[in-house]
Design an enzyme around this catalytic site. Structure first.
Site: not given
Ligand code: BES
Ligand code: ZN
Length: 800
Positions: A211-213, A215, A248, A251
């Site tokens: 879905g998403a990361m 970074n 995200e 995170h």
């Protein structure tokens, strides 16, 4: 890798001999003479090609506004793919500072984790230098190169926040940017610590495996998880964007600033990000009641954690495959659920203080579960490990049985499993339990910690009903034994909160699948939800009917359809097809969900006709239909559709004006019922027409549907090797989740034989869990098969 050279403090250079091992992706350097202790620099030169596997440094393609194919390059490194882009100590506790320079074609744009510090042109190439990152893990490094367009930044304190898209998609950014800004601000307040990067970019990448990361400073997304049109998006689609963006952003602290030491502790990243995502979305959109819809996620976690083949949240990881397999429902949803339970137990403020302490202590470093307990324990001034270790290090969860014995309530715990285990499993948990007692018109509350096998609670005179797991935060299921369940029903379900009605249905359904409650008893319970208006309660009711639909024989399907119609119609008749003034987003979403169920699962002809009529109107004037109803119309028309409809939807998939619309029409291609049309869709999953980020999900959905499962299973068997090469790994794993739909004894045997003969390993315990879920379904059919029809018919008679 082409060359390696070590340089000492005096700039003396020593060339290395390189040995590389493909299988473990490992290189070893040896030098003519041993290197003396001291400070050294290692220079490596290496080259590579952009791959099409959606991991490492990879290629993504899209059609621009003129219809010409364009390419961009992006990275996805978590868990173990930074090493595919550059040689590195690619493990989460080798944190380092990264200084990236990208040399690109002059007409392209480059984005990485930090701000650009210089840009120049050297021999016809654009040279873009980025500022040093904070000390961080390799899996968080990112770069994206292509024709990308950015929004104007919004400033959150000192942080400029922008959204990036391929050209032409900027109109779809405002919703995501608002959520991103609000959640970043929320987290700075909650964590009591500023955002750790120097800028924050959110990028929508046309091909993206998950879905998403997260970074640091350059979060990448698949388009459906970031770009949405506020007007035409459904509640569910907007919620998805809000969830992923908030997750995200969370995170940036949990995961990026403080990172688990090793992949066995992945829950410290993902469970926390999921928990924080709920807090942030709930703070930004209280009317969405995010903690209530979280019960759907909790129930999904129960469905895996009720397997004998479940695993503890923290679980050993040795191979990359096993690291990938950790990104599952247990890490995310069970992890977030037990955090919520703890938060409610020690209190939200104390919990937040513990979190702040944990982040401050381990900033720029790594941590493990005991570090978290220490921080939370200090804040709470009570021992946290004793309470929490069972939830993190033991597999499964408890079933709490509540029984009335005179003036006493007896509560006992035992591990819940769908399949009977001999000898019985003996895990015990420390369970924070909240109880509500109705005493006439008064309510009283009890709180206790069940630590042993059983405990007794004295009840006041005149108790008329007892509800265990008040508020619904506990990660356990409850069996209210007679007469407790009957008392709750007699008093009227409106005395329970929505989340409590949800768990009443969800828990009772789970005990039905486990054989502790009979199907007629469960169906009697569902008959009490005539005036239900909560979409989550409806979701669990409809899920149980879908389960039945997968396991019944086709002769019984008519009866199930009738039951679904009887169950849903009263609510739909009240809600009507059209939005009413002042209606909440949740009710509008519910209308869409129920219409979809009526037209597909209920196969209701009147609904199907009306859907066709409304869809015609929608195509003429999109604003004439509530956006939340449109997906139901599309799904129903596919369900009843012919070839002309298929071609129409195929074309709409290709020309969709938002990622959500594209996705909606794409998935509709899996819902037709004609074998020939379904076969066309299957072909498109492997011939390059459907993106590999989506194709395995289409195949997975088709394995789950009774109309397509036989055909699809044959297709999977025939094309396995091709799919294995083509699809991103996590996609393939998710696709295989569809085998739980192959719920006939013959198919089950065939599935087992296939996976065994091909020696397929999906990492961790994934395959074992899918096979057990399939076993649970088929054994339900074996146990209840002969009585299902009678149960359905009697439930229908009851209803009319
Ligand atoms: N860290 C993950 C992305 C990821 C997933 C990397 C699997 C490697 C393997 C990211 O933070 C994440 O959890 N993404 C979720 C969405 C989220 C809202 C639950 C996803 O990709 O589904
Ligand atoms: Zn995550």
């Amino acid at each position: 890798l082409q060359s390696a050279m070590a340089e000492d403090a005096n700039r003396r250079q020593f060339k290395a001999r390189i040995e590389s091992e493909q299988k473990t992706q490992r290189v070893e350097f040896s030098f003519q003479e041993p290197l003396r202790p001291g400070e050294w620099r290692l220079h490596l030169s290496f080259h590579g090609k952009l791959n099409d596997q959606l991991r490492g440094f990879y290629r993504s393609t899209y059609k621009d506004v003129l219809g010409t194919q364009q390419t961009l390059a992006a990275t996805q490194f978590e868990a173990t793919d930074a090493r595919r882009a550059f040689p590195c100590w690619d493990e989460p506790d080798f944190k380092a500072v990264f200084a990236t320079t990208l040399v690109i074609d002059p007409h392209l744009t480059a984005i990485s984790n930090t701000s650009v510090i210089s840009e120049s042109v050297e021999s016809g190439k654009k040279v873009v230098r980025f500022a040093d990152t904070i000390k961080m893990s390799t899996y968080l490094v990112a770069f994206v190169v292509g024709r990308m367009e950015a929004t104007e930044p919004v400033w959150i304190g000192k942080t400029p926040l922008r959204l990036w898209t391929v050209p032409g998609k900027q109109p779809l950014t405002p919703f995501g940017q608002d959520i991103a800004a609000a959640s970043l601000k929320f987290f700075e307040d909650y964590y009591g610590m500023p955002y750790p990067g120097d800028k924050l970019d959110l990028l929508a990448i046309p091909d993206f495996a998950s879905g998403a990361m997260e970074n640091l400073g350059a979060i990448t997304f698949r388009e459906t998880a970031l770009l949405v049109d506020r007007q035409t998006g459904t509640h569910a689609e907007l919620e998805r964007v809000a969830d992923v963006v908030a997750h995200e952003n969370a995170h940036m602290w949990f995961g990026d600033l403080v990172t688990m030491s090793w992949w066995n502790g992945l829950w410290l990243n993902e469970a926390f990000a999921t928990f924080m995502e709920m807090l942030a979305v709930d703070a930004g959109k209280p009317e969405w009641k995010r903690w209530e819809s979280f019960s759907v996620a909790r129930a999904a976690a129960f469905s895996v954690d009720g397997l004998v083949s479940t695993r503890p949240i923290e679980y050993p990881v040795h191979a990359p495959k096993d690291a990938d397999a950790m990104f599952d429902i247990l890490t995310y949803e069970k992890g977030a659920s037990v955090l919520r339970m703890l938060e409610q137990h020690i209190g939200p403020t104390v919990f937040r203080d513990g979190v702040r302490q944990y982040l401050r202590t381990h900033a720029y470093g790594n941590a493990d579960t005991q570090d978290l307990w220490t921080a939370l324990g200090t804040a709470a001034r009570q021992p946290v490990p004793e309470l929490m270790n069972g939830w993190i290090f033991q597999p499964g969860f408890p079933l709490v049985t509540a029984e009335l014995h005179g003036q006493e309530l007896r509560l006992s715990q035992q591990r819940f499993t769908y399949l009977v285990q001999e000898p019985a499993l003996e895990e015990l948990w420390q369970i924070p339990i909240q109880i509500r007692l109705a005493v006439g018109n008064r309510t009283e509350h009890r709180q206790l910690l069940l630590t042993g096998q059983e405990t007794k609670v004295g009840l006041p005179d005149g108790v008329t009903s007892v509800f265990v797991n008040e508020g619904g935060h506990g990660f356990y299921r409850v069996r209210h034994r007679a007469p407790l369940l009957e008392q709750l029903l007699d008093q009227g379900l409106d005395r329970l909160a929505a989340i409590e009605r949800f768990i009443l249905v969800s828990d009772t359904w789970a005990t039905t699948v486990a054989g502790l409650t009979t199907l007629p008893e469960y169906l009697r319970l569902t008959g009490h939800f005539k005036s239900e208006r909560d979409k989550n309660v409806w979701a669990v009711l409809l899920d149980s009917f879908s389960f039945l639909n997968r396991i019944i024989s086709s002769e019984d399907r008519k009866d199930l359809e009738t039951l679904v119609c009887h169950c849903v119609k009263p609510t739909i008749e009240e809600l009507g097809w059209d939005t009413r003034q002042g209606e909440s987003d949740l009710v509008r979403q519910l209308r869409g969900d129920l219409l979809g169920a009526l037209g597909k699962l209920g196969n209701d002809a009147a609904t199907q006709q009306e859907a066709a009529e409304r869809y015609r109107r929608y195509r003429q004037d999109p604003a004439s239909i509530d956006s939340n109803v449109v997906p139901a119309l599309v799904a129903i028309l596919a369900h009843t559709g012919d070839e002309a409809r298929y071609d129409e939807f195929l074309e709409l998939y290709r020309t969709g004006s938002t990622p959500q619309e594209e996705r909606r029409y794409l998935f509709s291609l899996a819902s037709f019922r004609h074998k020939e049309l379904l076969a066309r869709t299957l072909t498109r999953t492997i011939n390059g027409e459907i993106r590999t980020q989506d194709a395995p999900f289409i195949v997975g959905a088709m394995l789950l549907s009774v109309y397509s499962r036989d055909l699809t299973w044959d297709f999977v068997k025939a094309n396995w090797d091709h799919m294995d090469r083509l699809f991103p790994k996590q996609g393939l794993r998710r696709m295989c989740g569809g085998i739980v739909g192959l719920a006939t004894p013959e198919l089950e045997q065939d599935v087992r034989d296939f996976f065994a003969s091909r020696k397929i390993d999906l990492g961790g315990k994934t395959l074992e869990q899918y096979l057990e879920q399939l076993r649970v379904s088929v054994s339900f059919r074996e146990r209840e098969g002969r009585t299902i029809q009678a149960a359905l018919v009697s439930a229908i008679q009851h209803e009319t």
